[in-house]
Design an enzyme around this catalytic site. Structure first.
Site: not given
Lengths: 327, 327
Positions: A213, A217
């Site tokens: 994750d 980003k």
């Protein structure tokens, strides 16, 4: 009064949060900004609810509007709307179904706002080029840091600056686990179970705890505001599974905490656990807060922090993106 | 290619910093944003330098261009330009000469960007109404927090949110003095002299240490982003002169530091020294950093920090304001 007809594709936590925000804010936005925002369609796997004059949002939230037997793609292709909000579940391998949804909407001249990391981490250039060719906006503030302002902050408020680096804590689940392990001296597996039972970690936690994750980003930030052209799979990633209570205690004795840090700068894009001095702002981030340190050539160091997750927080970022397109 | 003809009125530290930034960034802004930014005039008490095709900035910085015997008002009234940057010294009693400069420019349909707190703290409504009537932009990010993004951040990135409160450290001089007093156990008068010799405090320090500067910034924030209509002189203000090393030591023993905090929310606007827990982000702010905690109804708590002062930092905020007007 400008009318903005919105469809929401993917009506899970974030999509529903946005519907809630539209309901709460539509009168305010009408008065203050002269924008008449209407939710004219919603679609997910259950089907679609459509009303060109605007759905009743309370009814839509309970799937009490008339449900039509069309799927998301049909709504995107045939619906009458100005802007699509894409909030289907993110897929880091294929970017689908969001990748197709976004392309289909952009090709039809519709603006797109999304919280969906997959397609942007995988196909940033392709999607932004398509948006530019179509004369449409593609906005994605909610993909990074939830309510923490970062992408639009850099693009608007630091306009004219060159961004030298971005470093921060971008995953609330890892941060929650590390905070608990540090403060209570508990082992990883115990705290993970606890986080799972609280809904802070997923049943399959690998997406968060292995740093995927955070890497997504970072990839979005590197492409969107650092002027880099990087692929998601080129990020060097190490997660938090192997961190022991002993390592955390040893660090603490020396005046450090351990945090999962993402860092992007020219020539380096990396996710790894790092030692952070106890009096550094990163060390204060407990629970699910996100923080980012931006180094800009003119403005110098800028730090932002905010809630990295939450339906209303993500919806807030999406809502600001929507408004910014029409202002 | 859109041409933007700029004049700078008040050619001190910040004005010169902006000229420097325009020099460094003009090619970049041309390429990336299609804006041809030209400095066509500069004025201060020494006279004015004017060139409709754009001054040579190196020469202008050394007052080596032809100096004309016209004053700032004449340049504002008769010059050919699109946007005035007002950076004369701030006056908290009258707002002059900036107040007149800004009105004269706006009445002539020129955009205005300023770092000058006085006129905005004293005449916020009058000036913003005039700008609206003239169809011009009046931007003032640099008045609060130097390079720390706050006004545009709230207006753009938190659009749709209602701002419930803003609380923070907005004066670097006070923060430097309190930090040194706390860390070294030194008395106020000693640290003040030290700060004066370092150029961090003015010869007459009252503007900073009595909280006036913080009160001005709070007034601007309250009017600009909290939807309040407050006059500068209605702010309850207490400065830092009476804080003793004993008080700081006692606080430290109990786990607190003392910081000069400005806080604005509906029904309350106040500047005062306050006890801050050692593990609060405010407590980490050493030296001349600024920090603000914004409470928004949708986004929740957002914190920003950055350099509160410095010529290039203030110029960065002004430069971003300029770009935002034309984008």
């Amino acid at each position: 009064m400008e009318q903005v007809k919105i469809i929401i594709v993917g009506f899970g936590t974030v999509g529903r949060g946005l519907a809630e925000v539209i309901k709460r804010k539509k009168d305010h936005v009408k008065e203050e900004l002269g924008l008449d925002i209407r939710l004219v369609g919603v679609a997910d796997l259950r089907g679609a609810m459509v009303d060109a004059d605007g759905l009743d949002i309370d009814d839509a939230l309970e799937w009490k509007c008339e449900i039509r037997d069309i799927d998301s793609l049909q709504l995107i292709r045939e619906g009458e709307y100005d802007l699509m909000v894409e909030t289907t579940p993110s897929n880091v391998e294929t970017g689908e179904p969001a990748f197709t949804h976004i392309k289909e909407a952009l090709m039809r001249g519709k603006h797109v706002v999304t919280s969906n990391k997959g397609p942007l981490a995988l196909y940033y250039r392709e999607l932004t080029d398509l948006a530019a060719r179509s004369g449409c906006s593609l906005k994605f503030e909610a993909t990074v840091g939830g309510a923490m302002p970062i992408i639009n902050l850099i693009r608007n408020n630091l306009a004219g600056n060159r961004i030298l680096s971005i470093k921060g804590i971008f995953n609330g689940t890892c941060n929650y686990i590390l905070t608990r392990m540090t403060e209570e001296g508990l082992p990883y597996s115990y705290v993970l179970s606890e986080a799972q039972s609280l809904g802070i970690a997923e049943a399959d936690p690998s997406y968060d705890v292995d740093g995927i994750d955070t890497a997504e980003k970072l990839t979005i930030l590197a492409n969107a505001v650092l002027g880099m052209d990087v692929a998601y799979n080129s990020v060097a990633v190490e997660g938090i599974r192997r961190i022991t209570p002993d390592a955390l205690r040893l660090a603490l004795d020396k005046g450090y905490v351990i945090k999962l840090i993402g860092e992007a700068r020219e020539g380096k894009i990396e996710v790894a656990p790092r030692l952070i001095p106890k009096d550094h702002p990163f060390a204060l981030m407990r629970g699910t807060l996100n923080i980012a340190e931006i180094e800009a050539d003119l403005a110098g160091p800028i730090t932002v922090m905010g809630r990295g997750a939450g339906a209303i927080e993500a919806a807030s970022a999406i809502f600001s993106d929507i408004i910014s397109i029409y202002r």
